[in-house]
Scaffold this motif. Structure first.
Motif, short mmCIF file in Angstrom:
data_model
loop_
_atom_site.label_atom_id
_atom_site.label_comp_id
_atom_site.label_asym_id
_atom_site.label_seq_id
_atom_site.Cartn_x
_atom_site.Cartn_y
_atom_site.Cartn_z
N GLU A 1 108.18 58.91 -9.38
CA GLU A 1 106.83 59.46 -9.48
C GLU A 1 106.88 60.80 -10.20
O GLU A 1 107.72 61.66 -9.89
CB GLU A 1 106.23 59.62 -8.09
N VAL B 1 104.81 64.26 -11.17
CA VAL B 1 103.68 65.11 -10.78
C VAL B 1 103.19 65.85 -12.03
O VAL B 1 103.91 66.66 -12.61
CB VAL B 1 104.09 66.12 -9.69
N ALA C 1 103.69 69.90 -13.27
CA ALA C 1 104.67 70.58 -12.41
C ALA C 1 105.94 70.89 -13.19
O ALA C 1 106.39 70.10 -14.02
CB ALA C 1 105.00 69.71 -11.20
N PHE D 1 108.15 73.23 -8.93
CA PHE D 1 106.84 72.88 -8.36
C PHE D 1 106.09 74.11 -7.86
O PHE D 1 105.35 74.05 -6.88
CB PHE D 1 107.01 71.86 -7.22
N LYS E 1 102.51 73.56 -8.02
CA LYS E 1 102.13 72.19 -7.66
C LYS E 1 102.78 71.76 -6.35
O LYS E 1 103.05 70.57 -6.14
CB LYS E 1 102.54 71.22 -8.78
N ASP F 1 101.51 71.66 -3.32
CA ASP F 1 100.65 70.78 -2.53
C ASP F 1 100.73 69.34 -3.03
O ASP F 1 100.75 68.39 -2.24
CB ASP F 1 99.19 71.26 -2.58
N GLU F 2 100.78 69.19 -4.36
CA GLU F 2 100.86 67.85 -4.94
C GLU F 2 102.21 67.19 -4.61
O GLU F 2 102.27 65.98 -4.33
CB GLU F 2 100.67 67.93 -6.46
N LEU F 3 103.29 67.98 -4.65
CA LEU F 3 104.60 67.45 -4.29
C LEU F 3 104.63 66.95 -2.85
O LEU F 3 105.10 65.84 -2.57
CB LEU F 3 105.68 68.52 -4.50
N ALA G 1 102.09 66.18 -0.96
CA ALA G 1 101.17 65.05 -0.79
C ALA G 1 101.83 63.75 -1.24
O ALA G 1 101.69 62.71 -0.58
CB ALA G 1 99.88 65.30 -1.58
N ALA G 2 102.55 63.79 -2.36
CA ALA G 2 103.25 62.59 -2.84
C ALA G 2 104.35 62.18 -1.87
O ALA G 2 104.53 60.98 -1.58
CB ALA G 2 103.84 62.86 -4.23
#
Length: 222
Positions: free
Chosen positions: A183, A185, A188, A192, A195, A197-199, A201-202
């Motif tokens: 995956e 992001v 990023a 990160f 990013k 929060d995105e990491l 969340a994934a």
């Protein structure tokens, strides 16, 4: 998150431990980035992954490799650090003797160490590898990979280009019923920094999907 000190191959190892929920929680080990480039167990990626596993009910342990913080010894080109990780997993299992399975999560250098560890420890049912440095280290030891997991990479990673890690994942054979997901992001970098929060969340979405299945190997198990 109580501080723990346990015996390692080269002396004491410093860590942080969070007991899991329930009578027999699973365990998770979190591995930090390169010791010679500022990597410690307090790295933010490691800290957030540690908290994620703790929120999900795991008994979680992060620790400093030899020569980092208050852990004794000196950097050992990855061989000693793998021994440290194996000792840390032993310690974690001693604290949780009835744990049904284990996960390992690693960031950068820690991802390389973690994926070597899972080749040696059949109780590791899943992994999260962040910024796996396929351009810097040989991952051909995954032959075949015995666990399902996810490799998460930043789109703008200049340290370890995502395309090289994607190729590594695509070339890696897995045991029957296992699958490695890859995956990216968007936006990023390697760390990160903007990013996070995105990491997480994934990572959480993958972990939730796996934990929703009765078999610890996940939906790919046959």
């Amino acid at each position: 998150m109580p501080e723990v000190i346990f015996a390692g191959p080269e002396g004491r190892i410093e860590g942080r431990y969070q007991k899991g929920k329930g009578e027999h929680p699973p365990v998770a080990l979190i591995l930090h980035p390169h010791p010679l480039f500022g990597g410690t167990m307090n790295n933010r990626v490691c800290y957030e992954l540690y908290n994620l596993f703790a929120r999900k009910g795991f008994s979680a342990l992060r620790f400093n490799f030899r020569g980092v913080g208050r852990s004794q010894g000196e950097y050992d080109q990855g061989q000693g650090e793998l021994a440290d990780a194996a000792t840390a997993l032993d310690y974690l299992q001693q604290l949780n003797p009835n744990a049904p399975f284990a996960w390992v999560a690693g960031f950068s250098f820690g991802a390389w160490i973690g994926m070597q560890l899972l080749m040696r420890r059949p109780e590791i049912a899943g992994f999260i590898s962040v910024s796996a440095p396929a351009n810097l280290y040989d991952f051909s030891f995954l032959a075949p990979c015995p666990s399902s997991g996810v490799v998460i990479h930043g789109e703008l990673d200049k340290v370890c280009p995502p395309e090289e890690t994607r190729v590594m994942v695509e070339r890696t054979r897995t045991q029957k019923g296992r699958k490695i997901e890859f995956e990216v992001v968007p936006g990023a970098d390697h760390f990160f920094e903007s990013k996070m929060d995105e990491l997480i969340a994934a990572s959480e979405a993958y972990l939730d999907r796996r934990l929703a299945h009765d078999e610890p190997e996940g939906p790919y198990h046959e």
